[in-house]
Scaffold this motif. Structure first.
Motif, short mmCIF file in Angstrom:
data_model
loop_
_atom_site.label_atom_id
_atom_site.label_comp_id
_atom_site.label_asym_id
_atom_site.label_seq_id
_atom_site.Cartn_x
_atom_site.Cartn_y
_atom_site.Cartn_z
N THR A 68 50.88 38.43 21.20
CA THR A 68 50.63 39.85 21.09
C THR A 68 51.89 40.56 20.62
O THR A 68 53.00 40.09 20.84
N VAL A 69 51.70 41.70 19.99
CA VAL A 69 52.82 42.51 19.51
C VAL A 69 53.12 43.53 20.60
O VAL A 69 52.33 44.44 20.86
N ASP A 70 54.26 43.37 21.27
CA ASP A 70 54.60 44.22 22.41
C ASP A 70 55.28 45.52 22.02
O ASP A 70 55.18 46.51 22.74
N ASP A 71 55.96 45.55 20.90
CA ASP A 71 56.68 46.75 20.47
C ASP A 71 55.71 47.73 19.81
O ASP A 71 55.09 47.42 18.79
N ASP B 204 52.30 49.82 15.47
CA ASP B 204 51.82 50.95 14.68
C ASP B 204 52.02 50.71 13.19
O ASP B 204 51.15 51.02 12.37
N LYS B 205 53.17 50.16 12.83
CA LYS B 205 53.48 49.90 11.42
C LYS B 205 52.53 48.86 10.84
O LYS B 205 52.01 49.02 9.74
N ASP C 203 45.08 48.95 8.26
CA ASP C 203 44.12 50.04 8.08
C ASP C 203 44.06 50.48 6.62
O ASP C 203 42.98 50.71 6.07
N ASP C 204 45.23 50.61 5.99
CA ASP C 204 45.26 50.97 4.56
C ASP C 204 44.57 49.90 3.72
O ASP C 204 43.84 50.22 2.77
#
Length: 102
Positions: free
Chosen positions: A77-80, A85-86, A92-93
């Motif tokens: 998992t990405v904890d930061d 968000d990045k 999403d784009d």
């Protein structure tokens, strides 16, 4: 950390990458690879639950960082929050950008 095994399922024209992810409690769930990207020197994947693809609401997917440990892929998992968000903005784009047909 989430371990994975890759099961390739043959689609009519394309190969669909299906991963069986095992969570920390030993529960298995299958996910389909939607996309992958290298961002800021790390490799990320966007996955959607395979069994729910037809029923999933548009836009439902998870983001995990892919690591290669001793020649085996693992996903974590990405904890930061800033990094997540990045990466989410990138996917999403990619998934939801409007197509200009003119």
């Amino acid at each position: 950390m989430i371990d994975e095994t890759n099961n390739n399922m043959e689609d009519t024209e394309d190969t669909v990458d299906i991963y069986t992810l095992v969570d920390e409690e030993g529960n298995e769930m299958e996910f389909q690879l939607l996309a992958e990207a290298d961002i800021d020197g790390a490799h990320y994947v966007a996955l959607a639950p395979a069994e729910e693809l037809d029923d999933a609401e548009e836009g439902d997917y998870v983001i995990l960082q892919q690591l290669d440990e001793d020649g085996e892929k693992t996903f974590v998992t990405v904890d930061d929050d800033e990094t997540l968000d990045k990466v989410a903005e990138f996917f999403d784009d990619l998934f939801f950008s409007e197509v200009d047909c003119d």
